[in-house]
Scaffold this motif. Structure first.
Motif, PDB file in Angstrom:
ATOM      1  N   LEU A 101      76.046  41.759  42.222  1.00 50.02           N
ATOM      2  CA  LEU A 101      76.530  42.687  43.237  1.00 50.02           C
ATOM      3  C   LEU A 101      77.453  41.958  44.203  1.00 50.02           C
ATOM      4  CD1 LEU A 101      73.150  44.487  44.058  1.00 50.02           C
ATOM      5  CD2 LEU A 101      74.987  45.295  42.551  1.00 50.02           C
ATOM      6  N   THR A 102      78.162  42.701  45.022  1.00 54.80           N
ATOM      7  CA  THR A 102      79.041  42.129  46.032  1.00 54.80           C
ATOM      8  C   THR A 102      78.274  41.082  46.848  1.00 54.80           C
ATOM      9  OG1 THR A 102      80.225  44.222  46.152  1.00 54.80           O
ATOM     10  CG2 THR A 102      80.519  42.692  47.997  1.00 54.80           C
ATOM     11  N   GLY A 103      78.854  39.907  47.007  1.00 53.19           N
ATOM     12  CA  GLY A 103      78.226  38.818  47.742  1.00 53.19           C
ATOM     13  C   GLY A 103      77.634  37.738  46.860  1.00 53.19           C
ATOM     14  N   HIS A 104      77.466  38.024  45.562  1.00 54.38           N
ATOM     15  CA  HIS A 104      76.941  37.026  44.621  1.00 54.38           C
ATOM     16  C   HIS A 104      78.017  35.967  44.405  1.00 54.38           C
ATOM     17  CE1 HIS A 104      75.245  35.249  41.011  1.00 54.38           C
ATOM     18  NE2 HIS A 104      74.171  36.020  41.119  1.00 54.38           N
ATOM     19  N   PRO A 105      77.641  34.686  44.293  1.00 53.34           N
ATOM     20  CA  PRO A 105      78.638  33.626  44.080  1.00 53.34           C
ATOM     21  C   PRO A 105      79.389  33.718  42.753  1.00 53.34           C
ATOM     22  CG  PRO A 105      76.474  32.674  44.557  1.00 53.34           C
ATOM     23  CD  PRO A 105      76.304  34.154  44.473  1.00 53.34           C
ATOM     24  N   GLU A 106      78.824  34.434  41.786  1.00 53.86           N
ATOM     25  CA  GLU A 106      79.483  34.647  40.501  1.00 53.86           C
ATOM     26  C   GLU A 106      79.558  36.142  40.245  1.00 53.86           C
ATOM     27  OE1 GLU A 106      78.670  30.961  37.699  1.00 53.86           O
ATOM     28  OE2 GLU A 106      76.889  32.206  37.913  1.00 53.86           O
ATOM     29  N   CYS A 107      80.293  36.518  39.220  1.00 55.36           N
ATOM     30  CA  CYS A 107      80.223  37.908  38.780  1.00 55.36           C
ATOM     31  C   CYS A 107      79.912  37.896  37.297  1.00 55.36           C
ATOM     32  CB  CYS A 107      81.481  38.692  39.125  1.00 55.36           C
ATOM     33  SG  CYS A 107      82.960  38.222  38.275  1.00 55.36           S
ATOM     34  N   GLY A 108      79.089  38.858  36.890  1.00 58.88           N
ATOM     35  CA  GLY A 108      78.693  38.943  35.501  1.00 58.88           C
ATOM     36  C   GLY A 108      77.274  39.436  35.360  1.00 58.88           C
ATOM     37  N   GLU A 109      76.678  39.101  34.229  1.00 56.94           N
ATOM     38  CA  GLU A 109      75.363  39.635  33.891  1.00 56.94           C
ATOM     39  C   GLU A 109      74.544  38.557  33.203  1.00 56.94           C
ATOM     40  OE1 GLU A 109      75.519  43.859  32.743  1.00 56.94           O
ATOM     41  OE2 GLU A 109      74.362  43.231  30.991  1.00 56.94           O
ATOM     42  N   GLU A 110      73.229  38.600  33.403  1.00 58.82           N
ATOM     43  CA  GLU A 110      72.340  37.627  32.785  1.00 58.82           C
ATOM     44  C   GLU A 110      71.073  38.333  32.318  1.00 58.82           C
ATOM     45  OE1 GLU A 110      71.174  33.011  33.566  1.00 58.82           O
ATOM     46  OE2 GLU A 110      71.408  34.285  35.324  1.00 58.82           O
ATOM     47  N   ALA A 111      70.648  38.020  31.094  1.00 59.56           N
ATOM     48  CA  ALA A 111      69.466  38.643  30.497  1.00 59.56           C
ATOM     49  C   ALA A 111      68.409  37.593  30.188  1.00 59.56           C
ATOM     50  CB  ALA A 111      69.852  39.373  29.216  1.00 59.56           C
ATOM     51  N   PHE A 112      67.149  38.002  30.336  1.00 59.78           N
ATOM     52  CA  PHE A 112      65.984  37.159  30.062  1.00 59.78           C
ATOM     53  C   PHE A 112      65.077  37.957  29.130  1.00 59.78           C
ATOM     54  CE2 PHE A 112      67.674  36.390  34.234  1.00 59.78           C
ATOM     55  CZ  PHE A 112      67.786  35.010  34.289  1.00 59.78           C
ATOM     56  N   VAL A 113      65.036  37.554  27.853  1.00 56.01           N
ATOM     57  CA  VAL A 113      64.297  38.323  26.856  1.00 56.01           C
ATOM     58  C   VAL A 113      63.309  37.418  26.120  1.00 56.01           C
ATOM     59  CG1 VAL A 113      64.476  39.734  24.762  1.00 56.01           C
ATOM     60  CG2 VAL A 113      66.200  39.951  26.568  1.00 56.01           C
ATOM     61  N   VAL A 114      62.053  37.860  26.075  1.00 53.21           N
ATOM     62  CA  VAL A 114      60.992  37.184  25.336  1.00 53.21           C
ATOM     63  C   VAL A 114      60.826  37.926  24.016  1.00 53.21           C
ATOM     64  CG1 VAL A 114      58.542  36.587  25.327  1.00 53.21           C
ATOM     65  CG2 VAL A 114      59.832  36.518  27.476  1.00 53.21           C
ATOM     66  N   GLU A 115      60.741  37.161  22.924  1.00 52.08           N
ATOM     67  CA  GLU A 115      60.621  37.768  21.602  1.00 52.08           C
ATOM     68  C   GLU A 115      59.572  37.022  20.787  1.00 52.08           C
ATOM     69  OE1 GLU A 115      63.511  38.933  17.854  1.00 52.08           O
ATOM     70  OE2 GLU A 115      64.157  37.400  19.259  1.00 52.08           O
ATOM     71  N   ARG A 116      58.781  37.782  20.037  1.00 48.28           N
ATOM     72  CA  ARG A 116      57.818  37.189  19.098  1.00 48.28           C
ATOM     73  C   ARG A 116      58.323  37.480  17.700  1.00 48.28           C
ATOM     74  NH1 ARG A 116      51.868  38.513  17.367  1.00 48.28           N
ATOM     75  NH2 ARG A 116      52.666  40.608  17.651  1.00 48.28           N
ATOM     76  N   THR A 117      58.660  36.436  16.965  1.00 46.81           N
ATOM     77  CA  THR A 117      59.222  36.597  15.627  1.00 46.81           C
ATOM     78  C   THR A 117      58.117  36.907  14.614  1.00 46.81           C
ATOM     79  OG1 THR A 117      59.094  34.220  15.221  1.00 46.81           O
ATOM     80  CG2 THR A 117      61.166  35.064  16.128  1.00 46.81           C
ATOM     81  N   GLY A 118      58.510  37.189  13.382  1.00 47.16           N
ATOM     82  CA  GLY A 118      57.569  37.548  12.327  1.00 47.16           C
ATOM     83  C   GLY A 118      56.512  36.506  12.048  1.00 47.16           C
ATOM     84  N   ASP A 119      56.825  35.233  12.269  1.00 51.27           N
ATOM     85  CA  ASP A 119      55.834  34.177  12.048  1.00 51.27           C
ATOM     86  C   ASP A 119      54.963  33.927  13.272  1.00 51.27           C
ATOM     87  OD1 ASP A 119      57.483  32.770  13.782  1.00 51.27           O
ATOM     88  OD2 ASP A 119      57.892  31.119  12.402  1.00 51.27           O
ATOM     89  N   GLY A 120      55.142  34.733  14.333  1.00 56.82           N
ATOM     90  CA  GLY A 120      54.321  34.618  15.532  1.00 56.82           C
ATOM     91  C   GLY A 120      54.886  33.721  16.613  1.00 56.82           C
ATOM     92  N   THR A 121      56.005  33.059  16.352  1.00 55.11           N
ATOM     93  CA  THR A 121      56.601  32.173  17.351  1.00 55.11           C
ATOM     94  C   THR A 121      57.207  32.998  18.483  1.00 55.11           C
ATOM     95  OG1 THR A 121      57.124  30.585  15.611  1.00 55.11           O
ATOM     96  CG2 THR A 121      58.228  30.275  17.716  1.00 55.11           C
ATOM     97  N   VAL A 122      56.970  32.547  19.716  1.00 52.33           N
ATOM     98  CA  VAL A 122      57.469  33.235  20.907  1.00 52.33           C
ATOM     99  C   VAL A 122      58.645  32.445  21.464  1.00 52.33           C
ATOM    100  CG1 VAL A 122      56.893  34.048  23.234  1.00 52.33           C
ATOM    101  CG2 VAL A 122      55.178  34.161  21.396  1.00 52.33           C
ATOM    102  N   TRP A 123      59.732  33.149  21.722  1.00 53.68           N
ATOM    103  CA  TRP A 123      60.964  32.546  22.224  1.00 53.68           C
ATOM    104  C   TRP A 123      61.417  33.228  23.505  1.00 53.68           C
ATOM    105  CZ3 TRP A 123      63.154  28.516  19.522  1.00 53.68           C
ATOM    106  CH2 TRP A 123      62.701  28.314  18.218  1.00 53.68           C
ATOM    107  N   LEU A 124      62.030  32.472  24.394  1.00 53.44           N
ATOM    108  CA  LEU A 124      62.758  33.034  25.531  1.00 53.44           C
ATOM    109  C   LEU A 124      64.235  32.819  25.245  1.00 53.44           C
ATOM    110  CD1 LEU A 124      63.093  34.169  28.447  1.00 53.44           C
ATOM    111  CD2 LEU A 124      63.099  31.765  29.204  1.00 53.44           C
ATOM    112  N   THR A 125      65.012  33.885  25.355  1.00 51.16           N
ATOM    113  CA  THR A 125      66.457  33.781  25.237  1.00 51.16           C
ATOM    114  C   THR A 125      67.073  34.194  26.563  1.00 51.16           C
ATOM    115  OG1 THR A 125      66.379  34.288  22.877  1.00 51.16           O
ATOM    116  CG2 THR A 125      68.509  34.544  23.988  1.00 51.16           C
TER     117      THR A 125
END
Length: 169
Positions: A101-125
């Protein structure tokens, strides 16, 4: 406050980066299993991961939800106002993204997604696209992008620690 970029919600599309922005994509292994996935998803959606990584979090909401405003602070000095633009809460995926939003030092977007794959491994992307909005970020140039990558890696490390059995709530 208004968003500072046009492609609001675009981090939903894997690999998308608008012209003139810098992409970021950092994937960190968190652990394995349903318990780790649920704990990680909760820590991400309640701002716990961000606080544990050293950021101040100012928001009226307990959880990330579309339309929720949040101001992240670094060292109590740099304030970064954002708004949650999307969330996901699926059987094997959970997370959210914020737009600047206005006032942020950068402009853009950032996502934080946790996923559990088929083998059960958990990842943060952590994925993002951004460019400088303030003079001091422009002056930092590539060092600023290095800081952003280091922060994304720190989020993964902190989340992994939060998901260790002795750190459960």
């Amino acid at each position: 406050m208004s968003f500072t970029y046009e492609d609001v919600g675009a981090t939903r599309e894997t690999g998308f980066c608008p012209p003139g922005f810098h992409p970021l994509h950092v994937r960190t292994r968190i652990g394995e299993g349903e318990r780790v996935f649920r704990r990680a998803a909760d820590a991400v959606s309640t701002w716990e991961m961000h606080r544990a990584a050293g950021l101040g979090v100012e928001t009226a909401a307990d959880r990330a939800a579309p339309g929720v405003d949040v101001t992240l602070t670094l060292a109590g000095v740099i304030k970064a106002p954002c708004r949650v633009v999307w969330t996901v809460a699926e059987y094997r995926r959970a997370g959210w993204a914020y737009g600047t939003l206005t006032g942020h030092p950068e402009c853009g977007e950032e996502a934080f997604v946790v996923e559990r794959t088929g083998d059960g491994t958990v990842w943060l992307t952590v994925s993002a696209f951004s460019r400088a909005a303030k003079w001091y970020v422009r002056a930092g140039g590539p060092a600023n992008r290095g800081f952003q990558t280091a922060y994304a890696r720190r989020c993964g490390k902190v989340l992994r620690q939060l998901c260790e059995p002795e750190n459960e709530y």
